[in-house]
Design a protein around this motif. Structure first.
Motif, PDB file in Angstrom:
ATOM      1  N   THR A 116       0.831  -1.204   0.000  1.00  0.00           N
ATOM      2  CA  THR A 116       0.000   0.000   0.000  1.00  0.00           C
ATOM      3  C   THR A 116       0.864   1.253   0.000  1.00  0.00           C
ATOM      4  N   VAL A 117       1.934   1.229   0.772  1.00  0.00           N
ATOM      5  CA  VAL A 117       2.876   2.348   0.734  1.00  0.00           C
ATOM      6  C   VAL A 117       3.491   2.464  -0.657  1.00  0.00           C
ATOM      7  N   ALA A 118       3.866   1.340  -1.266  1.00  0.00           N
ATOM      8  CA  ALA A 118       4.440   1.358  -2.616  1.00  0.00           C
ATOM      9  C   ALA A 118       3.450   1.938  -3.625  1.00  0.00           C
ATOM     10  N   ALA A 119       2.165   1.599  -3.470  1.00  0.00           N
ATOM     11  CA  ALA A 119       1.144   2.128  -4.381  1.00  0.00           C
ATOM     12  C   ALA A 119       1.025   3.643  -4.261  1.00  0.00           C
ATOM     13  N   THR A 120       1.028   4.152  -3.029  1.00  0.00           N
ATOM     14  CA  THR A 120       0.938   5.602  -2.860  1.00  0.00           C
ATOM     15  C   THR A 120       2.239   6.294  -3.272  1.00  0.00           C
ATOM     16  N   MET A 121       3.366   5.605  -3.103  1.00  0.00           N
ATOM     17  CA  MET A 121       4.632   6.151  -3.613  1.00  0.00           C
ATOM     18  C   MET A 121       4.565   6.349  -5.125  1.00  0.00           C
ATOM     19  N   LEU A 122       3.979   5.381  -5.807  1.00  0.00           N
ATOM     20  CA  LEU A 122       3.853   5.484  -7.256  1.00  0.00           C
ATOM     21  C   LEU A 122       2.994   6.692  -7.624  1.00  0.00           C
ATOM     22  N   CYS A 123       1.919   6.901  -6.862  1.00  0.00           N
ATOM     23  CA  CYS A 123       1.035   8.042  -7.120  1.00  0.00           C
ATOM     24  C   CYS A 123       1.763   9.363  -6.881  1.00  0.00           C
ATOM     25  N   GLU A 124       2.525   9.445  -5.790  1.00  0.00           N
ATOM     26  CA  GLU A 124       3.243  10.683  -5.515  1.00  0.00           C
ATOM     27  C   GLU A 124       4.332  10.930  -6.553  1.00  0.00           C
ATOM     28  N   PRO A 520      -2.380  16.773  -1.962  1.00  0.00           N
ATOM     29  CA  PRO A 520      -1.081  16.090  -2.059  1.00  0.00           C
ATOM     30  C   PRO A 520      -1.173  14.662  -1.538  1.00  0.00           C
ATOM     31  N   VAL A 521      -0.446  13.750  -2.177  1.00  0.00           N
ATOM     32  CA  VAL A 521      -0.529  12.338  -1.795  1.00  0.00           C
ATOM     33  C   VAL A 521       0.184  12.083  -0.472  1.00  0.00           C
ATOM     34  N   ASN A 522       1.421  12.551  -0.353  1.00  0.00           N
ATOM     35  CA  ASN A 522       2.203  12.329   0.867  1.00  0.00           C
ATOM     36  C   ASN A 522       2.238  10.847   1.247  1.00  0.00           C
ATOM     37  N   ALA A 523       2.870  10.060   0.401  1.00  0.00           N
ATOM     38  CA  ALA A 523       2.945   8.612   0.643  1.00  0.00           C
ATOM     39  C   ALA A 523       3.601   8.290   1.975  1.00  0.00           C
ATOM     40  N   VAL A 524       4.602   9.059   2.347  1.00  0.00           N
ATOM     41  CA  VAL A 524       5.294   8.866   3.629  1.00  0.00           C
ATOM     42  C   VAL A 524       5.171  10.162   4.425  1.00  0.00           C
ATOM     43  N   PRO A 525       4.253  10.230   5.370  1.00  0.00           N
ATOM     44  CA  PRO A 525       4.114  11.460   6.154  1.00  0.00           C
ATOM     45  C   PRO A 525       5.335  11.675   7.039  1.00  0.00           C
ATOM     46  N   LYS A 526       5.565  12.938   7.391  1.00  0.00           N
ATOM     47  CA  LYS A 526       6.720  13.240   8.239  1.00  0.00           C
ATOM     48  C   LYS A 526       6.540  12.693   9.643  1.00  0.00           C
TER      49      LYS A 526
END
Length: 569
Positions: A116-124, A520-526
């Protein structure tokens, strides 16, 4: 054309989608602000994307081309849930019995989180491209690789991507055709096929749970010696007639078929779970559904049949391979993003269905393992068990319908995505992409699916070799590259009234209009808040962790499968 869909300028100088105009503006901005030559070269590379987008604008909204941006939030959840479920779910019960429920469940949770993180990374990675904050430029998976890694890497990826997707689709075609043939044999007492070697009609004979034997009509005693393997069956024709037209339609036009698939997935999975509960309550010899055999000694406690963990390399390598295969849906994400309605929240539309899918997979895997005394070999999926004569009639028919309502609608979706990638990369035009993406795998399947040993092996090995890297490693690599190339989100704008607008301004400008604003997608939030705890995250560290871990795990899975082949030999 609806607002927010590939907005096209009216002036000759502004021909094409608005997003490339944004790239021109941004390139000028970078020149004026004294940015490096390397940065200007990156912007120059985007001009190639601009010219291709201009060439493809006539392909938008036409059959065999690209779809419109009209998939709603609920439609997005439906499509992503169907894609993330996949056929691997039916392998989980026997995996739990043989490898242990703890490691199987743990790896499913890990694969769920990282995929799921990889999918949102692709989107970002798509959103960070200058001018594409609202996804108005069409980047498919392969062309996204070209944008960040250049033409030569794109060629390699396009080949591997196409092979991986077609291998998955051909495997689904084989299974679907065989299930339809078995269903016809059950309800009509026979299915038929054309023996194209001697041009005679053949009919089906069920002799074992894994499939049918085909013998020429008039042969009363069908055996392996007189079996006909070079046939085109009625089940194959039914599946092809359904799937090929849907492969010609665009993704947004396939949505009603996806809703049908989701209804079948929920309904028939619920029936499976009901049968599992019944077996768990009645784990005795009077319940043939539980024992699967009249001549067995029944244990007293059904849960004892599922170990906590099986400490062998073979068992745990199977856990790794199937868990990765169960979440090999990340490749489908870019095509969905390109055709979702403006404003559909990407994080919710990815995380919500993936979470529901995880719950369903864990439930089927654990309860399916607990519901039977022994499911047999590692190749024995739960649907084959539910099709057995020891199961109630409603369960047998539910198994047929589960296969047909979940497997068949997924075939045209993958075909459409292959077609999109070939078309967007200018590998071929509308007809060529339709032929290679949709028609060709059916042609290959037609002549080989009943002679499936070699074909199955090729498809399985393509999946083993490439799917882990393509679904997990490549998205993280793209995300990491996008962080390096476009670190400042404030200049990742979109077009409003023909002018480049900065993201931060758009998010606070009410006059911009709802269709122009994409969060913004922000696949990895701070920061990640877990109750009273707060965890600070570094996007580079998360990306590097996924790249390294799945490179190692995928390589280990390949090596273990190679060793397994030599051990069998």
């Amino acid at each position: 054309m609806p607002d927010g869909v590939w907005s096209v300028g009216g002036d000759d100088d502004d021909e094409g989608v608005h997003a490339p105009t944004a790239l021109t503006a941004l390139a000028a901005h970078s020149h004026d602000s004294g940015e490096s030559a390397e940065c200007r070269q990156r912007h120059g590379a985007s001009k190639k994307d601009k010219s291709e987008l201009r060439r493809h604008k006539s392909d938008v909204g036409v059959h065999g081309g690209f779809g419109l941006k009209r998939i709603t939030f609920l439609g997005s959840c439906c499509l992503n849930l169907n894609n993330c479920m996949g056929p691997a779910m039916v392998l989980l019960p026997v995996l739990n019995q043989q490898a242990g429920w703890f490691t199987c469940s743990l790896m499913m949770v890990i694969a769920f989180l990282l995929s799921t993180v990889a999918a949102t990374m692709l989107c970002e990675s798509m959103q960070r491209i200058p001018g594409n904050h609202d996804f108005n430029m069409r980047y498919e998976f392969a062309t996204l690789v070209r944008h960040y890694y250049g033409y030569h890497n794109y060629i390699v990826f396009q080949i591997l991507y196409t092979l991986s997707m077609q291998a998955s689709n051909i495997a689904a075609m084989i299974i679907s055709a065989q299930v339809v043939d078995r269903f016809l044999d059950k309800v009509a007492h026979a299915s038929y096929a054309l023996n194209y070697v001697d041009m005679k009609l053949a009919e089906s004979h069920i002799v074992h749970p894994d499939g049918l034997l085909w013998c020429n009509v008039g042969v009363h005693h069908c055996t392996l010696e007189n079996e006909q393997t070079w046939v085109i069956s009625l089940g194959y024709l039914v599946c092809a007639i359904i799937c090929i037209p849907f492969g010609y339609l665009n993704l947004d036009e396939n949505m009603w078929f996806q809703w049908f698939s989701l209804a079948g997935l929920i309904l028939f999975t619920a029936e499976f779970l009901g049968q599992f509960v019944f077996n768990m309550v009645h784990p005795n010899c009077d319940n043939l559904s539980y024992t699967l055999n009249k001549n067995v000694t029944c244990p007293g406690n059904v849960y004892d049949q599922t170990p906590f963990i099986t400490p062998t390399i073979d068992a745990q390598s199977q856990v790794l391979g199937i868990s990765t295969f169960a979440y090999a849906y990340v490749v489908t994400i870019p095509s969905w993003v390109n055709e979702k309605k403006a404003g559909v929240n990407i994080n919710r539309a990815v995380w919500y269905p993936a979470t529901v899918g995880l719950v369903m997979k864990l439930a089927v895997g654990l309860m399916g393992a607990w519901a039977f005394r022994s499911l047999g070999s590692k190749e024995n999926d739960i649907v084959k068990t539910m099709l057995g004569d020891s199961q109630p009639a409603i369960t047998q028919y539910s198994a047929y319908m589960w296969d047909m309502t979940t497997m068949i609608p997924g075939i045209p979706v993958l075909a459409v995505m292959v077609r999109y990638n070939l078309l967007s990369g200018n590998v071929c035009g509308r007809f060529g992409s339709f032929f290679w993406g949709v028609l060709f795998p059916w042609i290959a399947t037609a002549f080989l699916y009943e002679k499936q040993g070699a074909l199955d092996s090729v498809c399985n090995w393509v999946a083993i070799l490439f799917q882990g890297y393509i679904n997990f490693v490549v998205p993280a690599l793209l995300y990491r590259r996008s962080l390096l190339e476009y670190p400042d989100k404030s200049v990742m704008g979109t077009i409003v009234n023909g002018e480049m607008q900065e993201t931060e301004k758009l998010l606070h400008d009410e006059d911009a209009g709802d269709d122009c604003v994409e969060g913004p997608v922000n696949a990895v939030p701070k920061e990640l808040h877990l109750g009273p705890f707060m965890i600070k995250l570094n996007a580079f560290h998360v990306a590097n962790t996924i790249i390294i871990s799945f490179t190692v795990l995928s390589t280990f899975s390949i090596i273990s499968n190679i060793l397994d082949v030599f051990n069998v030999a």
